[in-house]
Design an enzyme around this catalytic site. Structure first.
Site, PDB file in Angstrom:
ATOM      1  N   HIS A 126       0.878  -1.199   0.000  1.00 48.71           N
ATOM      2  CA  HIS A 126       0.000   0.000   0.000  1.00 48.71           C
ATOM      3  C   HIS A 126       0.901   1.231   0.000  1.00 48.71           C
ATOM      4  O   HIS A 126       1.480   1.593   1.020  1.00 48.71           O
ATOM      5  CB  HIS A 126      -0.891  -0.010   1.243  1.00 48.71           C
ATOM      6  CG  HIS A 126      -1.874   1.112   1.286  1.00 48.71           C
ATOM      7  ND1 HIS A 126      -3.219   0.905   1.560  1.00 48.71           N
ATOM      8  CD2 HIS A 126      -1.742   2.444   1.114  1.00 48.71           C
ATOM      9  CE1 HIS A 126      -3.849   2.066   1.536  1.00 48.71           C
ATOM     10  NE2 HIS A 126      -2.968   3.024   1.284  1.00 48.71           N
ATOM     11  N   LEU A 183       2.443   7.201  -4.346  1.00 45.66           N
ATOM     12  CA  LEU A 183       3.622   7.747  -5.044  1.00 45.66           C
ATOM     13  C   LEU A 183       3.390   9.148  -5.590  1.00 45.66           C
ATOM     14  O   LEU A 183       4.356   9.801  -6.014  1.00 45.66           O
ATOM     15  CB  LEU A 183       4.044   6.817  -6.193  1.00 45.66           C
ATOM     16  CG  LEU A 183       4.782   5.535  -5.811  1.00 45.66           C
ATOM     17  CD1 LEU A 183       5.140   4.740  -7.063  1.00 45.66           C
ATOM     18  CD2 LEU A 183       6.038   5.822  -4.999  1.00 45.66           C
ATOM     19  N   ARG A 184       2.118   9.597  -5.642  1.00 44.21           N
ATOM     20  CA  ARG A 184       1.808  10.945  -6.161  1.00 44.21           C
ATOM     21  C   ARG A 184       2.198  11.089  -7.629  1.00 44.21           C
ATOM     22  O   ARG A 184       2.438  10.110  -8.307  1.00 44.21           O
ATOM     23  CB  ARG A 184       2.501  12.041  -5.308  1.00 44.21           C
ATOM     24  CG  ARG A 184       2.383  11.865  -3.807  1.00 44.21           C
ATOM     25  CD  ARG A 184       0.976  11.800  -3.321  1.00 44.21           C
ATOM     26  NE  ARG A 184       0.904  11.940  -1.863  1.00 44.21           N
ATOM     27  CZ  ARG A 184      -0.133  11.540  -1.139  1.00 44.21           C
ATOM     28  NH1 ARG A 184      -1.179  10.973  -1.688  1.00 44.21           N
ATOM     29  NH2 ARG A 184      -0.139  11.728   0.162  1.00 44.21           N
ATOM     30  N   ASN A 234      -5.435   7.382  -5.710  1.00 44.23           N
ATOM     31  CA  ASN A 234      -6.198   8.580  -5.285  1.00 44.23           C
ATOM     32  C   ASN A 234      -5.488   9.872  -5.705  1.00 44.23           C
ATOM     33  O   ASN A 234      -5.072  10.675  -4.891  1.00 44.23           O
ATOM     34  CB  ASN A 234      -6.460   8.561  -3.763  1.00 44.23           C
ATOM     35  CG  ASN A 234      -5.195   8.597  -2.920  1.00 44.23           C
ATOM     36  OD1 ASN A 234      -4.147   8.094  -3.328  1.00 44.23           O
ATOM     37  ND2 ASN A 234      -5.277   9.182  -1.739  1.00 44.23           N
ATOM     38  N   LYS A 258      -9.303  -0.040  -5.696  1.00 48.85           N
ATOM     39  CA  LYS A 258      -9.343   0.533  -4.350  1.00 48.85           C
ATOM     40  C   LYS A 258     -10.650   1.301  -4.156  1.00 48.85           C
ATOM     41  O   LYS A 258     -10.934   2.243  -4.890  1.00 48.85           O
ATOM     42  CB  LYS A 258      -8.149   1.474  -4.173  1.00 48.85           C
ATOM     43  CG  LYS A 258      -8.097   2.235  -2.864  1.00 48.85           C
ATOM     44  CD  LYS A 258      -7.681   1.363  -1.704  1.00 48.85           C
ATOM     45  CE  LYS A 258      -7.741   2.121  -0.383  1.00 48.85           C
ATOM     46  NZ  LYS A 258      -6.662   3.084  -0.211  1.00 48.85           N
ATOM     47  N   HIS A 261      -4.712  -0.800   5.705  1.00 42.46           N
ATOM     48  CA  HIS A 261      -4.191  -0.098   6.878  1.00 42.46           C
ATOM     49  C   HIS A 261      -5.087  -0.245   8.122  1.00 42.46           C
ATOM     50  O   HIS A 261      -5.611   0.723   8.638  1.00 42.46           O
ATOM     51  CB  HIS A 261      -3.916   1.370   6.601  1.00 42.46           C
ATOM     52  CG  HIS A 261      -4.974   2.085   5.808  1.00 42.46           C
ATOM     53  ND1 HIS A 261      -6.292   2.115   6.171  1.00 42.46           N
ATOM     54  CD2 HIS A 261      -4.880   2.795   4.665  1.00 42.46           C
ATOM     55  CE1 HIS A 261      -6.968   2.815   5.282  1.00 42.46           C
ATOM     56  NE2 HIS A 261      -6.139   3.234   4.356  1.00 42.46           N
ATOM     57  N   HIS A 304       3.433  14.348   1.881  1.00 40.86           N
ATOM     58  CA  HIS A 304       2.858  15.673   1.632  1.00 40.86           C
ATOM     59  C   HIS A 304       3.990  16.667   1.871  1.00 40.86           C
ATOM     60  O   HIS A 304       4.788  16.487   2.795  1.00 40.86           O
ATOM     61  CB  HIS A 304       1.723  15.992   2.621  1.00 40.86           C
ATOM     62  CG  HIS A 304       0.499  15.159   2.424  1.00 40.86           C
ATOM     63  ND1 HIS A 304      -0.477  15.458   1.496  1.00 40.86           N
ATOM     64  CD2 HIS A 304       0.086  14.026   3.041  1.00 40.86           C
ATOM     65  CE1 HIS A 304      -1.441  14.553   1.559  1.00 40.86           C
ATOM     66  NE2 HIS A 304      -1.129  13.660   2.488  1.00 40.86           N
ATOM     67  N   ALA A 332      -3.442  14.640   5.924  1.00 41.53           N
ATOM     68  CA  ALA A 332      -3.245  13.335   6.560  1.00 41.53           C
ATOM     69  C   ALA A 332      -2.234  12.522   5.773  1.00 41.53           C
ATOM     70  O   ALA A 332      -2.335  12.423   4.547  1.00 41.53           O
ATOM     71  CB  ALA A 332      -4.566  12.584   6.638  1.00 41.53           C
TER      72      ALA A 332
HETATM   73  O1  DOR Z   1      -3.284   9.431   5.900  1.00 47.13           O
HETATM   74  C1  DOR Z   1      -3.647   9.139   4.776  1.00 47.13           C
HETATM   75  N1  DOR Z   1      -3.079   9.712   3.702  1.00 47.13           N
HETATM   76  N2  DOR Z   1      -4.635   8.263   4.631  1.00 47.13           N
HETATM   77  C2  DOR Z   1      -5.170   8.001   3.422  1.00 47.13           C
HETATM   78  O2  DOR Z   1      -6.073   7.216   3.350  1.00 47.13           O
HETATM   79  C3  DOR Z   1      -4.725   8.744   2.222  1.00 47.13           C
HETATM   80  C4  DOR Z   1      -3.351   9.218   2.398  1.00 47.13           C
HETATM   81  C5  DOR Z   1      -2.953  10.248   1.355  1.00 47.13           C
HETATM   82  O3  DOR Z   1      -3.209   9.998   0.162  1.00 47.13           O
HETATM   83  O4  DOR Z   1      -2.383  11.258   1.712  1.00 47.13           O
HETATM   84 ZN    ZN Z   2      -3.330   5.019   1.691  1.00 44.78          ZN
END
Ligand code: DOR
Ligand code: ZN
Length: 337
Positions: free
Chosen positions: A13, A16-17, A41, A95, A166, A242, A254
């Site tokens: 899991h 990679l952005r 995502n 997902k 997770h 991030h 997050a």
């Molecule tokens: O903390 C998280 N960051 N939980 C997630 O489900 C997504 C992830 C993110 O893409 O930053």
């Molecule tokens: Zn995740």
């Protein structure tokens, strides 16, 4: 002390952005792991063939020559049989995010009934379902409240492989033993943190993630399952980088960035608990069996040498920045087996 070696460790899991961030973080995972399950995502989400192929190409470029397989996923939406059949060979799973529960999940599922025809097709085509299992309820209860949804899915689609991503609670650990078709990933940070580490003292934004770290008894149940290499549990870092300005601000994003430190920290953790013999199953063998794939041979060696975690990787701060880890990744190489 002799080096410790892992064969083809896998991160089941990983975020990679795109763009600069992708180019920064992908080589760090590609150095340490033989492959990773890549989360979809993005904005817009990876939910069609063109987007899947262009993202895969960008990931391949970022990885360069490393021996590392990006196992791609699609973002869940209602798909037709034709779409799924066409993309099946290029993905390892789909997902599912409930709408709005985490970063870039606005396009997620609002009503489970609308998802069921696609879930039926996934079962027929043997495409695993990966789930961000949180309700919209009180933050500490979101995963526990989601358990009835997992139960419904496991019963309605008994041949669909369902991965609880997770997991953070002892309820989820116990749930693993109830349905043959249910599996889980767990992160490094949820094996070592509780909510106290995030918000019990000065607020620690770099430890803030979804699902949030829970109670000591939850952490202990997760750790016991990982250390014993529970056969239905896989390592998935959920490394979610991030930039510093998005973490150190009002409205902190997050995500915990663990990719570059995950394996040495896992070696340290398993050694501390006298469970090093089980680490290979936790970081590779269980995943190979559950997903039925064979990663490229890649031996990753660690030496016991106290090493300070870098304060930053360009714009991103890693988990454990400035802390000392007892092991260091020393080399990777092809194995003959
Ligand atoms: O903390 C998280 N960051 N939980 C997630 O489900 C997504 C992830 C993110 O893409 O930053
Ligand atoms: Zn995740």
């Amino acid at each position: 002390m002799a080096p410790f070696q892992l064969q083809s460790p896998l991160d089941m899991h990983l975020h990679l952005r795109e763009g600069d961030l992708l180019n920064l973080v992908a080589p760090l995972s590609a150095r340490a792991f033989a492959g990773a399950v890549i989360m979809p995502n993005l904005v817009p989400p990876v939910d069609n063939a063109a987007r899947l192929d262009s993202y895969r190409a960008a990931v391949d470029t970022a990885i360069g020559d490393a021996v590392f397989e990006p196992y791609m996923t699609l973002f869940f939406r209602p798909y037709t049989a034709d779409e799924l059949e066409a993309m099946r060979s290029r993905i390892v799973g789909i997902k599912l995010y409930p709408a709005g529960v985490t970063t870039n999940s606005e396009a997620g599922v609002r009503a489970l009934q609308e998802a069921e025809p696609t879930l039926g097709l996934m079962q027929e085509l043997d495409i695993p379902l990966l789930v961000h299992g949180e309700s919209n309820g009180f933050v500490m209860d979101r995963e526990a409240e989601f358990m009835p949804v997992y139960e419904h899915l496991a019963r309605t689609f008994p041949r669909l492989r369902i991965v609880m991503e997770h997991i953070t609670t002892r309820q989820a650990v116990a749930f693993l033993d109830r349905y043959a078709n249910v599996f889980a990933t767990v992160t490094l940070h949820h094996l070592v943190l509780t909510l106290d580490d995030v918000a019990g003292g000065l607020l620690a934004p770099h430890l803030f993630c979804k699902p949030i770290a829970k109670r000591p008894e939850d952490r202990d149940a997760l750790l016991a399952a990982a250390l014993s290499a529970h056969p239905k549990l896989m390592f998935g870092s959920d490394s979610a980088p991030h930039p510093q300005h998005s973490k150190e601000c009002a409205g902190c994003a997050a995500g915990v960035f663990t990719a570059p430190v995950a394996l040495p920290m896992l070696v340290e953790l398993f050694e501390k608990h006298d469970a090093l013999d089980n680490l290979q199953a936790f970081v590779s063998d269980n995943a190979r069996r559950i997903y039925s794939f064979t990663p490229a041979p890649k031996a990753v060696s660690f030496v016991k040498e106290a090493t300070v975690v870098p304060q930053r990787y360009a714009t991103v701060l890693p988990f454990g920045a400035g802390k000392t880890v007892a092991w260091r990744l020393s080399e990777t190489g092809q194995t003959l087996v």
